[in-house]
Design an enzyme around this catalytic site. Structure first.
Site, PDB file in Angstrom:
ATOM      1  N   HIS A  72     100.925  29.314   6.637  1.00 20.16           N
ATOM      2  CA  HIS A  72      99.649  29.544   6.655  1.00 20.16           C
ATOM      3  C   HIS A  72      99.128  30.901   7.621  1.00 20.16           C
ATOM      4  O   HIS A  72      99.446  30.794   8.549  1.00 20.16           O
ATOM      5  CB  HIS A  72      98.791  28.343   7.244  1.00 20.16           C
ATOM      6  CG  HIS A  72      98.863  27.255   6.175  1.00 20.16           C
ATOM      7  ND1 HIS A  72      97.887  26.221   6.248  1.00 20.16           N
ATOM      8  CD2 HIS A  72      99.779  26.889   5.369  1.00 20.16           C
ATOM      9  CE1 HIS A  72      97.951  25.245   5.262  1.00 20.16           C
ATOM     10  NE2 HIS A  72      99.036  25.794   4.499  1.00 20.16           N
ATOM     11  N   TYR A 200      88.816  22.812   9.458  1.00 21.13           N
ATOM     12  CA  TYR A 200      88.244  22.316  10.576  1.00 21.13           C
ATOM     13  C   TYR A 200      86.656  22.369  10.351  1.00 21.13           C
ATOM     14  O   TYR A 200      86.099  23.446  10.237  1.00 21.13           O
ATOM     15  CB  TYR A 200      88.518  23.205  11.820  1.00 21.13           C
ATOM     16  CG  TYR A 200      90.046  22.785  12.228  1.00 21.13           C
ATOM     17  CD1 TYR A 200      90.534  22.066  13.015  1.00 21.13           C
ATOM     18  CD2 TYR A 200      90.871  23.864  11.844  1.00 21.13           C
ATOM     19  CE1 TYR A 200      91.885  21.896  13.505  1.00 21.13           C
ATOM     20  CE2 TYR A 200      92.097  23.811  12.054  1.00 21.13           C
ATOM     21  CZ  TYR A 200      92.626  22.793  12.875  1.00 21.13           C
ATOM     22  OH  TYR A 200      94.046  22.623  13.339  1.00 21.13           O
ATOM     23  N   PRO A 292      94.319  16.477  19.386  1.00 20.76           N
ATOM     24  CA  PRO A 292      95.013  17.048  18.239  1.00 20.76           C
ATOM     25  C   PRO A 292      94.108  18.208  17.833  1.00 20.76           C
ATOM     26  O   PRO A 292      94.862  19.053  16.988  1.00 20.76           O
ATOM     27  CB  PRO A 292      94.935  15.852  17.411  1.00 20.76           C
ATOM     28  CG  PRO A 292      93.742  15.186  17.796  1.00 20.76           C
ATOM     29  CD  PRO A 292      93.717  14.985  19.348  1.00 20.76           C
ATOM     30  N   LYS A 296      98.292  21.278  19.103  1.00 23.21           N
ATOM     31  CA  LYS A 296      99.205  21.959  20.216  1.00 23.21           C
ATOM     32  C   LYS A 296     100.008  20.893  20.917  1.00 23.21           C
ATOM     33  O   LYS A 296     101.062  21.335  21.602  1.00 23.21           O
ATOM     34  CB  LYS A 296      98.211  22.433  21.371  1.00 23.21           C
ATOM     35  CG  LYS A 296      97.531  23.832  21.072  1.00 23.21           C
ATOM     36  CD  LYS A 296      98.237  24.894  20.664  1.00 23.21           C
ATOM     37  CE  LYS A 296      97.743  26.029  20.052  1.00 23.21           C
ATOM     38  NZ  LYS A 296      98.495  26.592  18.865  1.00 23.21           N
ATOM     39  N   TYR A 384      95.847  29.884  18.602  1.00 21.28           N
ATOM     40  CA  TYR A 384      96.187  29.205  17.456  1.00 21.28           C
ATOM     41  C   TYR A 384      97.563  29.151  17.076  1.00 21.28           C
ATOM     42  O   TYR A 384      98.291  28.423  16.737  1.00 21.28           O
ATOM     43  CB  TYR A 384      95.343  29.117  16.137  1.00 21.28           C
ATOM     44  CG  TYR A 384      95.434  28.085  15.200  1.00 21.28           C
ATOM     45  CD1 TYR A 384      94.668  27.089  15.441  1.00 21.28           C
ATOM     46  CD2 TYR A 384      96.426  27.897  14.214  1.00 21.28           C
ATOM     47  CE1 TYR A 384      94.513  25.694  14.375  1.00 21.28           C
ATOM     48  CE2 TYR A 384      96.528  27.012  13.553  1.00 21.28           C
ATOM     49  CZ  TYR A 384      95.864  25.761  13.511  1.00 21.28           C
ATOM     50  OH  TYR A 384      95.766  24.437  12.847  1.00 21.28           O
TER      51      TYR A 384
HETATM   52  C1  PHB Z   1      97.783  17.113  10.846  1.00 23.72           C
HETATM   53  O1  PHB Z   1      97.977  17.810   9.885  1.00 23.72           O
HETATM   54  O2  PHB Z   1      97.961  16.133  11.054  1.00 23.72           O
HETATM   55  C2  PHB Z   1      96.794  18.050  11.706  1.00 23.72           C
HETATM   56  C3  PHB Z   1      96.740  19.379  11.666  1.00 23.72           C
HETATM   57  C4  PHB Z   1      95.923  20.101  12.293  1.00 23.72           C
HETATM   58  C5  PHB Z   1      95.567  19.621  13.561  1.00 23.72           C
HETATM   59  C6  PHB Z   1      95.683  18.251  13.916  1.00 23.72           C
HETATM   60  C7  PHB Z   1      96.529  17.399  12.900  1.00 23.72           C
HETATM   61  O3  PHB Z   1      94.944  20.318  14.357  1.00 23.72           O
END
Ligand code: PHB
Ligand code: APR
Length: 389
Positions: A72, A200, A292, A296, A384
């Site tokens: 990504h 997000y 989450p 990280k 990130y």
């Molecule tokens: C996930 O795919 O479970 C996931 C991805 C990004 C995040 C948190 C969880 O920031």
């Protein structure tokens, strides 16, 4: 029994450390409280920073990851119907990869088994002795029988609820914690991801995240109340709520299906200091937790493993203790930066129960600034993809 490095906990931190040390000829024994099937049943975030990817390759377990992962180069962020991208590649010349933590753990177990290195499952009553003295050892029970493991060093990789952190006396240990007033309700579904990139999403109704594991396995989350239980949410209620929180263009493209897993995770920021006490070293969730948002958790565990691994190799190969003496300082310097990023990204994207109109305007202004400002996007991208080790 005797080993060079006793590892408590067979999660990703303990397994990765064990595999890296094994490749350098350093013996380890892993003590795991549960079974392999239990560890593999836990579903966790699936984004790997470049540092973690390199460590997996160095540990000799990069082959399937390199074959099956999805690279990504950026991520999407939305506020209501306003959707914009942040291009990691443009700002950092690196990317992240999507490869589930369950797969990481599975590959590490397979490598450990192939190497014939010991893992003791169902180890109960694990206790650490003389970590700050000359005869560090661990006692534990298997099938009711008390056992003893003598070692040079102990790696406490036993997660947030483990015993390693508690072994450090309160006169030495300091803990920092922030508990957030909401949780994440997550589902896994055998449906194609709504978008090639993660989204997000911040909205009037709260946060949502559209993530994925592969071309036909999606992971979605919505911010929920801490008093909710997964049983309160039918699949239909979940999908309806998710659609309301993501841009209309995405909601229209969303393919829904039955959930194959549904759970609620609380959000917490937590750090313990120091991460070393004598011959005991804390690694991963045993020492720190991040919310989450930004994925990280595993990546911060990986940077701890990196510092500890190099410190131990320096000790055994060169007779130099500089790396183990500075382990805590080095690991914590990076941990706090990941904590800051996760805290910032959580604050930016979620609705708070006591949020005023003014607070909301500040969030909206900050998201608009991120959308419009290259420097802000560069800061976000650097964090990130992962700060350097
Ligand atoms: C996930 O795919 O479970 C996931 C991805 C990004 C995040 C948190 C969880 O920031
Ligand atoms: N004795 C032996 N093993 C224990 C004990 C104990 N007293 N307590 C806990 N364990 C085991 C758990 O059963 C678990 O398998 O330690 C392991 C810890 O694994 P994780 O909790 O996954 O922690 P870690 O390996 O540091 O991984 C960090 O996992 O939790 C996520 O978000 C986190 O992605 C991050 C990563």
């Amino acid at each position: 029994m005797r080993t060079q490095v006793a590892i408590i906990g067979g999660g990703p931190s303990g397994l990765l450390l064990g595999q890296l040390l094994h490749r350098q000829g350093i013996d380890t024994v892993i003590l795991e409280r549960k079974t392999k099937a239990y560890v593999l049943s836990r579903i966790r975030a699936g984004i790997l920073e470049v540092g973690m990817v390199k460590l997996m390759r160095e540990a000799g377990v990069g082959e399937r990851m390199d074959r099956e992962c999805f690279v990504h180069d950026g991520t999407l962020i939305s506020y209501g119907d306003d959707l914009f991208g942040i291009n990691f590649k443009e700002y950092t010349n690196t990317s992240v990869v999507v490869y589930g933590q369950t797969e990481v753990t599975r590959d590490l177990y397979a490598a450990r088994e192939a190497a014939g290195a010991p893992i003791i499952y169902n180890a109960s009553d694990v206790a650490i002795h003389d970590a700050d003295g000359q005869t560090p050892h661990i006692t534990y029970r298997v099938d009711g029988m008390e056992q003893r493991l003598d070692c040079d060093f102990i790696a406490g990789c036993d997660g947030f609820h483990g015993i390693s952190r508690q072994t450090i006396p309160l006169s030495v240990r300091r803990e920092y914690e922030k508990v957030y007033p909401f949780g994440w309700l997550g589902i896994l579904s055998q449906t194609p991801p709504v978008n090639d990139e993660l989204i997000y999403a911040s909205s009037e109704r709260g946060f949502a995240l559209c993530s994925m594991r592969n071309a036909n396995l999606s992971r979605y989350y919505i911010q929920c109340s801490l008093s909710d239980s997964p049983d309160d949410w039918s699949d239909t209620a979940f999908w309806d709520e998710l659609r309301r929180r993501i841009p209309a263009s995405q909601a229209e493209a969303l393919v829904t299906g039955p959930s194959i897993e549904k759970s609620i995770a609380p959000l917490r920021s937590f750090v313990t200091e120091p991460m070393r006490w004598g011959r005991l070293f804390l690694c991963g969730d045993a020492a720190h937790i991040v919310p989450p948002t930004g994925a990280k958790g595993l990546n911060t565990a990986a940077s701890d493993v990196h510092y500890l691994y190099h410190g131990l190799v320096q000790h055994y190969r060169d007779g130099d203790d500089e790396g183990i003496e500075r382990y805590s300082e080095r690991a914590l310097a990076r941990v706090w930066k990941a904590e800051r990023f996760s805290w910032w990204f959580t604050n930016l994207m979620h609705r708070y129960p006591d949020q005023s109109e003014f607070d909301l305007k500040m969030q909206q202004a900050e998201i608009a600034f991120l959308r419009d400002n290259h420097n802000a996007q560069s800061v976000m991208a650097q964090n990130y993809v992962g700060l350097p080790y």
